[in-house]
Design a protein around this motif. Structure first.
Motif, PDB file in Angstrom:
ATOM      1  N   UNK A 103       0.861  -1.184   0.000  1.00  0.00           N
ATOM      2  CA  UNK A 103       0.000   0.000   0.000  1.00  0.00           C
ATOM      3  C   UNK A 103       0.897   1.233   0.000  1.00  0.00           C
ATOM      4  N   UNK A 104       0.545   2.223  -0.816  1.00  0.00           N
ATOM      5  CA  UNK A 104       1.359   3.445  -0.849  1.00  0.00           C
ATOM      6  C   UNK A 104       1.416   4.039   0.573  1.00  0.00           C
ATOM      7  N   UNK A 105       2.590   4.423   0.999  1.00  0.00           N
ATOM      8  CA  UNK A 105       2.743   4.979   2.345  1.00  0.00           C
ATOM      9  C   UNK A 105       3.424   4.009   3.304  1.00  0.00           C
ATOM     10  N   UNK A 106       3.320   2.681   3.000  1.00  0.00           N
ATOM     11  CA  UNK A 106       4.012   1.682   3.812  1.00  0.00           C
ATOM     12  C   UNK A 106       5.495   2.017   3.825  1.00  0.00           C
ATOM     13  N   UNK A 107       6.246   1.903   4.892  1.00  0.00           N
ATOM     14  CA  UNK A 107       5.889   1.287   6.167  1.00  0.00           C
ATOM     15  C   UNK A 107       5.314   2.276   7.184  1.00  0.00           C
ATOM     16  N   UNK A 108       5.052   3.518   6.756  1.00  0.00           N
ATOM     17  CA  UNK A 108       4.556   4.509   7.725  1.00  0.00           C
ATOM     18  C   UNK A 108       3.041   4.595   7.671  1.00  0.00           C
ATOM     19  N   UNK A 109       2.539   5.598   6.949  1.00  0.00           N
ATOM     20  CA  UNK A 109       1.098   5.814   6.999  1.00  0.00           C
ATOM     21  C   UNK A 109       0.430   5.341   5.707  1.00  0.00           C
ATOM     22  N   UNK A 110      -0.308   4.260   5.827  1.00  0.00           N
ATOM     23  CA  UNK A 110      -1.005   3.749   4.629  1.00  0.00           C
ATOM     24  C   UNK A 110      -2.485   3.484   4.930  1.00  0.00           C
ATOM     25  N   UNK A 111      -2.966   4.065   6.030  1.00  0.00           N
ATOM     26  CA  UNK A 111      -4.343   3.785   6.468  1.00  0.00           C
ATOM     27  C   UNK A 111      -5.380   4.132   5.404  1.00  0.00           C
ATOM     28  N   UNK A 112      -5.104   5.182   4.612  1.00  0.00           N
ATOM     29  CA  UNK A 112      -6.105   5.592   3.613  1.00  0.00           C
ATOM     30  C   UNK A 112      -6.220   4.586   2.455  1.00  0.00           C
ATOM     31  N   UNK A 113      -5.299   3.644   2.373  1.00  0.00           N
ATOM     32  CA  UNK A 113      -5.371   2.649   1.294  1.00  0.00           C
ATOM     33  C   UNK A 113      -6.206   1.431   1.734  1.00  0.00           C
ATOM     34  N   UNK A 114      -6.286   1.229   3.034  1.00  0.00           N
ATOM     35  CA  UNK A 114      -7.006   0.056   3.555  1.00  0.00           C
ATOM     36  C   UNK A 114      -8.461   0.080   3.067  1.00  0.00           C
ATOM     37  N   UNK A 115      -8.918  -1.049   2.563  1.00  0.00           N
ATOM     38  CA  UNK A 115     -10.301  -1.156   2.087  1.00  0.00           C
ATOM     39  C   UNK A 115     -10.438  -0.859   0.599  1.00  0.00           C
ATOM     40  N   UNK A 116      -9.379  -0.307  -0.004  1.00  0.00           N
ATOM     41  CA  UNK A 116      -9.469   0.003  -1.447  1.00  0.00           C
ATOM     42  C   UNK A 116      -9.331  -1.277  -2.279  1.00  0.00           C
ATOM     43  N   UNK A 117      -9.970  -1.246  -3.460  1.00  0.00           N
ATOM     44  CA  UNK A 117      -9.988  -2.428  -4.331  1.00  0.00           C
ATOM     45  C   UNK A 117      -8.642  -2.599  -5.062  1.00  0.00           C
ATOM     46  N   UNK A 118      -8.162  -3.834  -5.070  1.00  0.00           N
ATOM     47  CA  UNK A 118      -6.949  -4.140  -5.849  1.00  0.00           C
ATOM     48  C   UNK A 118      -7.435  -4.651  -7.203  1.00  0.00           C
ATOM     49  N   UNK A 119      -7.309  -3.794  -8.214  1.00  0.00           N
ATOM     50  CA  UNK A 119      -7.865  -4.104  -9.533  1.00  0.00           C
ATOM     51  C   UNK A 119      -6.892  -4.983 -10.322  1.00  0.00           C
ATOM     52  N   UNK A 120      -7.402  -6.059 -10.897  1.00  0.00           N
ATOM     53  CA  UNK A 120      -6.578  -6.875 -11.796  1.00  0.00           C
ATOM     54  C   UNK A 120      -5.874  -8.042 -11.126  1.00  0.00           C
ATOM     55  N   UNK A 121      -6.040  -8.175  -9.818  1.00  0.00           N
ATOM     56  CA  UNK A 121      -5.344  -9.275  -9.125  1.00  0.00           C
ATOM     57  C   UNK A 121      -5.746 -10.633  -9.691  1.00  0.00           C
TER      58      UNK A 121
END
Ligand code: AMP
Ligand code: GLY
Length: 433
Positions: free
Chosen positions: A339-357
């Motif tokens: 998730x963008x922001x890892x290893x620090x702040x990536x909370x805003x990515x949680x719950x977002x859809x991973x498209x194409x997996x």
């Protein structure tokens, strides 16, 4: 033959690689994982326990009894420290993984460094401190140089702070208290220069077998920039590990397992040697870990042709000399997608859809290992920092990289929220170019 049930104590990519490997064993019918992850469930023979933490020894024991588990693989560092192995062994469960006492080589860096000193295992010069003042006084009396200041306890791969001079070392010492109890004791050590690698052995008391080597990419951005992470990708087998270097690695493992026996902490399970090759070609140990690396497991475990259930059982029973390690030919590269922001702040990515997996899942020439991915209906959602790993095999690093990155190009998270390094395997790529 009644098929066996294996329980893997892990929820990340390393656990995913192990689950797959155990499922390939002719003896194994079912694999359980605590907590596991949703991508593991794509195989119908897997059952996960998402609410059971890796440190919850009592709950893990209950599962072993209820599910008639034949073998537990304690794969995660905090499970070793929590004494999961000890409780299971006391209750006559078969465990592949070290006891808390043997695992101290990882979860207590000051113990580990003193152990290395005692058994003449080459490592960076160090001193151990219990107060901020003592460390600062020490640094003030040293000539200006580069240092590593490290919390003695477990800190999810983030407990080592680099200091490029004495002034930065003083700031690092002050930062150590942010690690809470893990930082009550800390180590200040000399900074080593050279090429890093990780080596893995299956250890059975005084005997061991080297299973493989890999090179991790620790920082979050390309060209070794940004903060350290648990690992952004791995390549294996590293070309820097020549037979001369492997001999030094073998000597170090020998001294280590013998030392652990002498300390009455015999080791059973996977032992990780994190090392550095200095310019003069001599090895020094940076650290030992009481487990597979993550993502090192994602490139080494799939390359083993041995029946892994059989291997683990022989290690536990002390029959390791009967094993002959067989590895697949070819070179493997695993890239961590985060998730963008890892290893620090990536909370805003949680719950977002991973498209194409789902497209990668269908590819034949790559494997995918899940970590922070939730499946909701047909959708895959981000649920952590490191999301999943794409691993590909090629005849050399260039081919493996091409396949892995082609696969990754099929995946995205809206808003540019999927992050991965583009330079995994760069060391060997330079060597073959
Ligand atoms: P550790 O927490 O001990 O695994 O350290 C994390 C990372 O910091 C290692 O993988 C190395 O890249 C680096 N590191 C730690 N200690 C040293 C050292 N003494 N010299 C050079 N690099 C180090
Ligand atoms: N990849 C580094 C670790 O597992 O500690």
């Amino acid at each position: 033959m009644i098929k066996k049930t294996v329980l893997v104590v892990d929820g990340g990519g390393r656990g995913s690689a192990l689950v797959k490997k155990y499922l390939q064993s002719k003896s194994v019918g079912q694999v359980l994982a605590t907590p596991g992850n949703d991508l593991m469930l794509l195989d119908k023979k897997v059952k996960v326990f998402p609410n059971v933490k890796t440190t919850d020894a009592q709950k893990i024991l209950k599962i072993c009894i209820a599910e008639k588990v034949n073998l537990v693989d304690v794969a995660q560092d905090n499970a070793v420290e929590a004494g999961v192995t000890n409780l299971l062994l006391k209750n006559h469960v078969y465990v592949f993984g070290p006891t808390k006492e043997a695992g101290q080589i990882e979860w207590d860096k000051s113990w580990s460094k003193n152990f290395m000193k005692k058994y003449k295992i080459p490592t960076a010069k160090f001193n151990v401190f219990n107060s901020e003042k003592a460390g600062i006084d020490f640094i003030k009396n040293q000539k200006n140089s580069k240092w590593y200041v490290k919390a003695s306890g477990l800190a999810a791969g983030k407990g080592a702070i680099f200091a490029s001079n004495n002034k930065e070392a003083v700031s690092a010492i002050k930062e150590i208290k942010n690690f809470g109890k893990a930082g009550d004791t800390y180590v200040i050590e000399q900074c080593l220069e050279g090429e890093e690698f990780s080596s893995f052995a299956a250890v059975s008391g005084q005997n061991f077998l080297i299973l493989g080597h890999a090179q991790d990419h620790k920082t979050v951005f390309d060209n070794n920039q940004g903060p350290n992470t648990g690992g952004m990708g791995c390549s294996s087998p590293p070309l820097v590990i020549t037979s001369k270097i492997e001999k030094q690695i073998t000597d170090i493992f020998k001294k280590t397992v013998n030392g652990l026996v002498k300390e009455k902490r015999p080791y059973f399970g996977i032992l990780y040697l994190g090392g550095i090759i200095e310019k003069n070609g001599k090895l020094k140990v940076i650290e030992f870990n009481a487990r597979w690396g993550d993502p090192e497991a994602q490139v080494i475990v799939p390359s083993l042709k041995n029946d892994f259930y059989d291997l683990a059982k022989k290690v536990i029973e002390g029959n390791i000399k009967k094993i002959k390690i067989e590895r697949e030919k070819g070179y493997k590269v695993a890239v961590a997608a985060a998730s963008k922001g890892y290893p620090n702040d990536y909370q805003n990515v949680i719950g977002k859809k991973i498209v194409g997996l789902e497209k990668i899942l269908k590819l034949k020439n790559v494997e995918i290992f899940g970590a922070g991915v939730k499946k909701l209906g047909k959708n895959f959602l981000a649920s952590g920092g490191r999301l999943f790993y794409v691993m590909a095999t090629g005849k050399n690093v260039a081919e493996a990289r091409k396949k892995a990155y082609n696969a990754l190009s099929l995946v995205s998270i809206a808003g540019g929220n999927l992050h991965y390094r583009r330079d995994i395997g760069y060391r060997d790529l330079k060597r073959i170019e």
